[in-house]
Write an enzyme that holds these catalytic residues in place. Structure first.
Site, PDB file in Angstrom:
ATOM      1  N   GLU A  49     181.355  20.250  59.454  1.00  0.00           N
ATOM      2  CA  GLU A  49     181.236  18.707  59.855  1.00  0.00           C
ATOM      3  C   GLU A  49     182.434  18.715  60.706  1.00  0.00           C
ATOM      4  O   GLU A  49     183.392  19.251  60.054  1.00  0.00           O
ATOM      5  CB  GLU A  49     181.170  17.619  59.646  1.00  0.00           C
ATOM      6  CG  GLU A  49     179.591  16.323  58.689  1.00  0.00           C
ATOM      7  CD  GLU A  49     179.560  15.581  58.666  1.00  0.00           C
ATOM      8  OE1 GLU A  49     180.469  14.688  58.857  1.00  0.00           O
ATOM      9  OE2 GLU A  49     178.305  15.289  59.045  1.00  0.00           O
ATOM     10  N   ASP A  60     187.004   5.684  63.786  1.00  0.00           N
ATOM     11  CA  ASP A  60     188.061   6.298  62.417  1.00  0.00           C
ATOM     12  C   ASP A  60     188.877   5.169  61.952  1.00  0.00           C
ATOM     13  O   ASP A  60     189.833   5.126  63.012  1.00  0.00           O
ATOM     14  CB  ASP A  60     188.226   8.340  62.929  1.00  0.00           C
ATOM     15  CG  ASP A  60     187.488   8.498  62.878  1.00  0.00           C
ATOM     16  OD1 ASP A  60     186.771   9.119  61.544  1.00  0.00           O
ATOM     17  OD2 ASP A  60     186.811   8.918  63.955  1.00  0.00           O
ATOM     18  N   TYR A 175     173.196  10.223  58.844  1.00  0.00           N
ATOM     19  CA  TYR A 175     174.665   9.931  58.242  1.00  0.00           C
ATOM     20  C   TYR A 175     174.766   8.844  57.933  1.00  0.00           C
ATOM     21  O   TYR A 175     174.758   8.017  58.706  1.00  0.00           O
ATOM     22  CB  TYR A 175     175.562  10.454  59.115  1.00  0.00           C
ATOM     23  CG  TYR A 175     177.318  10.399  58.219  1.00  0.00           C
ATOM     24  CD1 TYR A 175     177.566   9.881  57.437  1.00  0.00           C
ATOM     25  CD2 TYR A 175     177.979  11.977  58.728  1.00  0.00           C
ATOM     26  CE1 TYR A 175     178.716  10.104  56.942  1.00  0.00           C
ATOM     27  CE2 TYR A 175     179.496  11.339  58.055  1.00  0.00           C
ATOM     28  CZ  TYR A 175     180.117  10.950  57.853  1.00  0.00           C
ATOM     29  OH  TYR A 175     181.206  10.700  57.115  1.00  0.00           O
TER      30      TYR A 175
END
Lengths: 275, 399
Positions: A49, A60, A175
């Site tokens: 990734e 994030d 994911y």
């Protein structure tokens, strides 16, 4: 069959699980990224990734944000990232590369232009963090037309109807974000992960990778028992961040190799105990 | 007559708005949307909101005729909607009261907020104290330095102020950090966004709470002037005070609506925050809207003398009103805003916030072009006490 499906088919045939590391393209500097990608493969990674740096990585945590900032100091653009993938493909034809990033750089390039260039560069899948399924039907079609997989996130708070909705669009693998919060967070509750994965499997037939909160051999080992793949990001970025430049490749290789061993060992022991 | 009823169910204003967030935030936004849709039409909630606005905030805010200044400018009459007279000194509190009441009904005990200049942070800390909730305010480290007085004000009100060291260390980074806090503590935490941006339902919800400005204005204009104004003028950073004034007038085509953005050191320089004038559509902070960005889709740091306008995005409803030509958006430079700041101090004895001074500066440019019987209604969105240090510093004065 594309590279992502090939890898999962091969792994499943050997009763192995996928190791998916995440790095940010251009971190610590653009010259090192392609070498780092090869190093990840050498250390036993199955899929890479590759993060596309963005000025405002809202989903994030601080570690990955800092990696984005380091890359942006070198003015790394989406075009540069695609060039890096193309360069990686000179020596590696088999390891799938998934781009992970935010919507705005892709929109600035234009969906169609991006999809064409990304395919030519050798990208296999794209995860656009801030495109939930409701907002990205055209985008998913565009990726599909160019033979790339749209990878989606699911979280512990995703409701059953949404799981079904995502299952219709998602390709490659899912994911699963194993905890509430942002990347790099602590406290992974394996019991929760287990019960949620059981729910996901009812509507999702493609492989499921688990990420967020996997920091060491023990958590990696525990997670592969439940999932098809383990995604590790912040822990690798920390290694990049804390190593002098000339030691980055070596440090990352040691870390990823230990994770690979932990994952494989677990499978060997669980197989022998089942016998 | 067309009836304007945006956004749609998923928060779209034409191509703008929407919900562009990671999956981890979806369920929190779904819950917020469901609850807000319920209370939006709940009589008891709306009555409590109205009561609080009257008794705690001090509404309605008057419309004041700036006669001396209008005469000096020699054209249209300038009327000021006095949001600066609200408790805490700006329009921001209308929204924080509304969201805090919603938070209480949702059983949340902790509120978080982002702030630039500190006005929204102060308004959030204020309502947290009022309703007995814990409050954490995220503020860019650079802004913490620039707005020390407001930081202290928030602390006096019992809030914890967390300086944000990431990115450009300003408002947009504070917003990123607040979102991260929310996604991690969603069970007990309510995120009060301060402007009409962010993912749906925020742009709609913040607008709804701010429309009290325009609703009052419509009544007051009829009572005092027997008609509605010829134009509305308001500054636009994220755009909450502007949309609050504009919204009740959208279907009223005879009233022009003018949003004033920060042109900073000039629209021809790279140092401005004129998002609608100079930006391009893109996706940031959970919605699609105009953004100040480079060719590669990275968000660029903006500049304005006024911290409250120093934001690279803008509310999606303004993006739509621009595209359909219902509202016009213009730029005012730092220098022009400062001139208007001084003019209002000297001619009317009112010290405006530097944000609101942008709207005033455009009124000062526009009024002389119009006849004396024309009426311009300017939203005086906040008072300028907070900006005294900034202005003094520019004049070389230190305390």
């Amino acid at each position: 069959m594309n590279r992502i499906n090939q890898i999962f088919t091969a792994l499943q045939a050997n009763h192995r699980k996928a190791l998916i590391p995440f790095i940010t393209a251009g971190d610590p500097d653009p010259e090192l990224t392609v070498e780092l990608m090869h190093c990840l493969v050498d250390a036993g990674s199955d899929i890479i990734e590759l993060g596309v740096p963005f000025s405002d990585p809202m989903a994030d945590g601080p570690t990955i944000q800092r990696s984005s900032e380091r890359a942006l100091k070198h003015h790394v653009t989406l075009s540069n990232v695609l060039d890096m993938v193309a360069q990686f493909r000179h020596k590696n034809e088999h390891t799938p590369v998934v781009l992970m990033g935010y919507a705005n750089p892709v929109e600035a390039m234009g969906h169609a232009v991006f999809a064409k260039k990304a395919r030519e560069a050798g990208v296999d899948g794209v995860l656009t963090v801030d495109y939930p399924p409701e907002e990205c039907e055209q985008w998913v079609d565009c990726l599909k037309q160019h033979g790339m997989d749209a990878i989606f996130l699911l979280s512990p708070t995703t409701k059953p109807e949404r799981i079904k909705q995502v299952s219709k669009l998602a390709k490659g693998y899912i994911y699963y974000v194993s905890l509430k919060g942002v990347t790099g967070a602590l406290h992974l509750d394996l019991h929760d992960v287990k019960s949620m994965l059981e729910k996901l499997r009812q509507s999702i037939s493609i492989p499921i990778g688990v990420g967020f909160g996997i920091r060491d051999e023990a958590t990696a080992r525990a997670v592969v028992e439940l999932a098809d793949a383990v995604v590790i990001g912040s822990r690798i970025i920390e290694e990049i961040e804390n190593s002098p430049r000339d030691e980055v490749l070596n440090k990352v290789k040691i870390l990823v190799r230990s994770l690979r061993q932990a994952i494989d060992e677990k499978l060997i022991t669980s197989q022998s105990s089942a016998e | 007559m067309n009836v304007y009823d945006l956004p749609d169910k998923r928060g779209h204003f034409g191509p703008y708005g929407g919900v562009f967030v990671a999956e981890t935030l979806i369920s929190a936004l779904d819950a917020l949307r469901e609850q807000y849709e319920h209370y939006r039409s709940d009589t008891e909630f709306q009555e409590e909101f109205a009561y609080e606005l009257k008794h705690y905030v001090g509404r309605p805010s008057p419309i004041y005729h700036a006669k001396r200044w209008s005469e000096q400018l020699g054209g249209a009459q300038i009327l000021l909607k006095r949001e600066d007279l609200n408790h805490t000194g700006a329009h921001k509190v209308n929204n924080t009261v509304g969201q805090a009441l919603l938070a209480r009904r949702m059983g949340k005990t902790r509120i978080i907020a982002e702030t630039g200049a500190g006005q929204h942070g102060v308004a959030s800390a204020t309502v947290a104290a009022r309703y007995g909730m814990q409050c954490v305010v995220y503020m860019g480290a650079e802004d913490v330095r620039r707005q020390a007085t407001n930081v202290y004000r928030m602390k006096l009100l019992g809030a914890e102020v967390i300086p944000v060291e990431s990115g450009s260390r300003t408002l947009k980074d504070a917003l990123n950090e607040a979102m991260r806090d929310w996604v991690t503590h969603v069970e007990d935490t309510f995120y009060i966004i301060g402007t009409v941006a962010g993912p749906h339902p925020y742009p709609m919800m913040v607008r709804d709470f701010q429309t009290v400005i325009g609703k009052e204005a419509r009544i007051q204009m009829l009572e005092e002037y027997g008609r509605q104004p010829d134009a509305l003028i308001a500054c636009v950073g994220g755009g909450s005070n502007a949309i609050g004034l504009f919204y009740p007038y959208i279907d009223d085509d005879t009233v022009r609506m003018i949003g004033v953005e920060a042109a900073g050191r000039g629209l021809e320089t790279n140092q401005h925050a004129a998002t609608l004038t100079k930006g391009k559509p893109g996706v940031l902070h959970g919605n699609r809207t105009y953004l100040i960005q480079d060719d590669n889709g990275q968000i660029i740091e903006t500049h304005s003398i006024s911290a409250g306008l120093d934001y690279p995005g803008v509310g999606p409803e303004h993006a739509w009103l621009k595209d359909i030509h219902r509202a016009e958006y213009v730029g005012i430079t730092d220098d022009e805003a400062l001139e208007a700041f001084h003019a209002l101090c000297r001619y009317e004895g009112i010290m405006p916030a530097l944000e609101s001074s942008h709207a005033l500066a455009y009124a000062a440019k526009y009024a002389p072009m119009l006849a004396k019987d024309k009426l311009l209604l300017v939203n005086l969105s906040g008072r300028g006490d907070k900006d005294m240090a900034t202005v003094a510093q520019l004049l070389g004065i230190t305390f």
